[in-house]
Design a protein around this motif. Structure first.
Motif, PDB file in Angstrom:
ATOM      1  N   LEU A 105     -45.022   5.152 -33.711  1.00  0.00           N
ATOM      2  CA  LEU A 105     -45.971   6.411 -34.003  1.00  0.00           C
ATOM      3  C   LEU A 105     -44.989   7.826 -33.585  1.00  0.00           C
ATOM      4  N   MET A 106     -44.052   7.632 -32.595  1.00  0.00           N
ATOM      5  CA  MET A 106     -43.467   8.928 -32.494  1.00  0.00           C
ATOM      6  C   MET A 106     -42.373   9.075 -33.528  1.00  0.00           C
ATOM      7  N   ASP A 107     -41.826   8.233 -34.209  1.00  0.00           N
ATOM      8  CA  ASP A 107     -40.987   8.131 -35.393  1.00  0.00           C
ATOM      9  C   ASP A 107     -41.665   8.881 -36.470  1.00  0.00           C
ATOM     10  N   LEU A 108     -43.043   8.440 -36.589  1.00  0.00           N
ATOM     11  CA  LEU A 108     -43.830   9.133 -38.022  1.00  0.00           C
ATOM     12  C   LEU A 108     -44.056  10.661 -37.541  1.00  0.00           C
ATOM     13  N   GLY A 109     -44.071  10.862 -36.335  1.00  0.00           N
ATOM     14  CA  GLY A 109     -44.386  12.424 -35.951  1.00  0.00           C
ATOM     15  C   GLY A 109     -45.947  12.570 -36.177  1.00  0.00           C
ATOM     16  N   CYS A 110     -46.752  11.646 -36.012  1.00  0.00           N
ATOM     17  CA  CYS A 110     -48.197  11.953 -36.044  1.00  0.00           C
ATOM     18  C   CYS A 110     -48.669  12.375 -34.785  1.00  0.00           C
ATOM     19  N   TYR A 111     -49.784  12.813 -34.699  1.00  0.00           N
ATOM     20  CA  TYR A 111     -50.483  13.574 -33.549  1.00  0.00           C
ATOM     21  C   TYR A 111     -50.089  12.689 -32.372  1.00  0.00           C
ATOM     22  N   ARG A 117     -44.496  11.595 -27.171  1.00  0.00           N
ATOM     23  CA  ARG A 117     -43.330  12.257 -26.835  1.00  0.00           C
ATOM     24  C   ARG A 117     -43.388  13.245 -25.660  1.00  0.00           C
ATOM     25  N   LYS A 118     -44.471  14.178 -25.772  1.00  0.00           N
ATOM     26  CA  LYS A 118     -44.419  15.026 -24.866  1.00  0.00           C
ATOM     27  C   LYS A 118     -44.924  14.522 -23.571  1.00  0.00           C
ATOM     28  N   GLY A 119     -45.426  13.575 -23.366  1.00  0.00           N
ATOM     29  CA  GLY A 119     -45.867  12.847 -21.961  1.00  0.00           C
ATOM     30  C   GLY A 119     -47.203  13.414 -21.962  1.00  0.00           C
ATOM     31  N   LEU A 120     -48.182  13.724 -22.953  1.00  0.00           N
ATOM     32  CA  LEU A 120     -49.330  14.162 -22.418  1.00  0.00           C
ATOM     33  C   LEU A 120     -50.483  13.027 -22.821  1.00  0.00           C
ATOM     34  N   PRO A 121     -51.633  13.183 -22.439  1.00  0.00           N
ATOM     35  CA  PRO A 121     -52.680  12.156 -22.787  1.00  0.00           C
ATOM     36  C   PRO A 121     -52.834  11.956 -24.262  1.00  0.00           C
ATOM     37  N   VAL A 122     -53.136  10.630 -24.810  1.00  0.00           N
ATOM     38  CA  VAL A 122     -53.060  10.430 -26.197  1.00  0.00           C
ATOM     39  C   VAL A 122     -54.364  10.426 -26.703  1.00  0.00           C
ATOM     40  N   ARG A 123     -55.432  10.154 -26.154  1.00  0.00           N
ATOM     41  CA  ARG A 123     -56.630   9.822 -26.657  1.00  0.00           C
ATOM     42  C   ARG A 123     -57.992  10.924 -26.341  1.00  0.00           C
ATOM     43  N   GLY A 124     -57.327  12.258 -26.247  1.00  0.00           N
ATOM     44  CA  GLY A 124     -58.335  13.541 -26.382  1.00  0.00           C
ATOM     45  C   GLY A 124     -58.864  13.675 -25.298  1.00  0.00           C
ATOM     46  N   GLN A 125     -57.985  13.661 -23.963  1.00  0.00           N
ATOM     47  CA  GLN A 125     -58.828  13.930 -22.751  1.00  0.00           C
ATOM     48  C   GLN A 125     -58.445  15.272 -22.463  1.00  0.00           C
ATOM     49  N   ARG A 126     -59.142  16.025 -21.822  1.00  0.00           N
ATOM     50  CA  ARG A 126     -58.745  17.297 -21.523  1.00  0.00           C
ATOM     51  C   ARG A 126     -57.432  17.579 -20.694  1.00  0.00           C
ATOM     52  N   THR A 127     -56.627  18.466 -20.755  1.00  0.00           N
ATOM     53  CA  THR A 127     -55.378  18.785 -20.249  1.00  0.00           C
ATOM     54  C   THR A 127     -55.528  20.274 -19.395  1.00  0.00           C
ATOM     55  N   HIS A 128     -56.630  20.914 -19.579  1.00  0.00           N
ATOM     56  CA  HIS A 128     -56.299  22.167 -18.898  1.00  0.00           C
ATOM     57  C   HIS A 128     -56.267  22.112 -17.328  1.00  0.00           C
ATOM     58  N   THR A 129     -57.371  21.243 -16.888  1.00  0.00           N
ATOM     59  CA  THR A 129     -57.146  20.373 -15.513  1.00  0.00           C
ATOM     60  C   THR A 129     -57.185  19.080 -15.786  1.00  0.00           C
ATOM     61  N   ASN A 130     -56.898  18.533 -14.677  1.00  0.00           N
ATOM     62  CA  ASN A 130     -56.650  17.020 -14.659  1.00  0.00           C
ATOM     63  C   ASN A 130     -55.560  16.517 -15.457  1.00  0.00           C
TER      64      ASN A 130
END
Length: 149
Positions: A105-111, A117-130
């Motif tokens: 997935l990371m090599d493809l460069g998909c969402y 790669r950025k270490g953020l939630p993958v499945r659509g969770q909010r990131t503004h808080t939490n």
């Protein structure tokens, strides 16, 4: 190096198989299974086997659900081990496959790959808080002051 008297006395009348079995630890798929638990629960200590797979294994091998690991015969442990090796992907193989899928997935460069790669939630969770589990501890922002009330 010679044996101490106590070591020699401990192992004097037993064969190597008896010495290995004295701990009564069943080793399945490279994992030491706890002996005092029911087999259905103990199988779930193996990465890749959950409740459903553990129950399926028990039914296929014809072992009663209330049986404990310490009550298993060597033949039953062998049957369980063979079934898991034959029918299920567990432990190292499973971990390796998951890692390869994430790398793909990371090599493809998909969402999803970019989020990994950025270490953020993958499945659509909010990131503004939490999302502190994925983002790590909060970092202080230079120049931002707390509001005084």
């Amino acid at each position: 190096m010679p044996f101490r008297d106590s070591e020699q006395a401990d192992t004097a009348g037993r064969s190597s198989a008896d010495r290995n079995r004295s701990e009564d630890v069943a080793r399945i798929a490279g994992v030491n299974i706890p002996t005092n638990k029911r087999v259905v629960i103990a199988l779930q200590y193996i990465h890749g086997i959950g409740q459903k797979n553990a129950k399926d294994i028990m039914e296929k091998v014809n072992i009663p659900m209330e049986r404990r690991v310490s009550q298993l015969t060597d033949q039953e442990v062998l049957q369980i081990r063979e079934m898991i090796d034959r029918d299920y992907m567990v432990e190292g193989d499973l971990r390796r496959e998951v890692a390869v899928n994430i790398k793909r997935l990371m090599d493809l460069g998909c969402y999803r790959g970019l989020r990994h790669r950025k270490g953020l939630p993958v499945r659509g969770q909010r990131t503004h808080t939490n999302a502190r589990t994925r983002k790590g501890p909060a970092k202080a922002i230079a120049g931002k002051k707390k509001a005084t009330a």
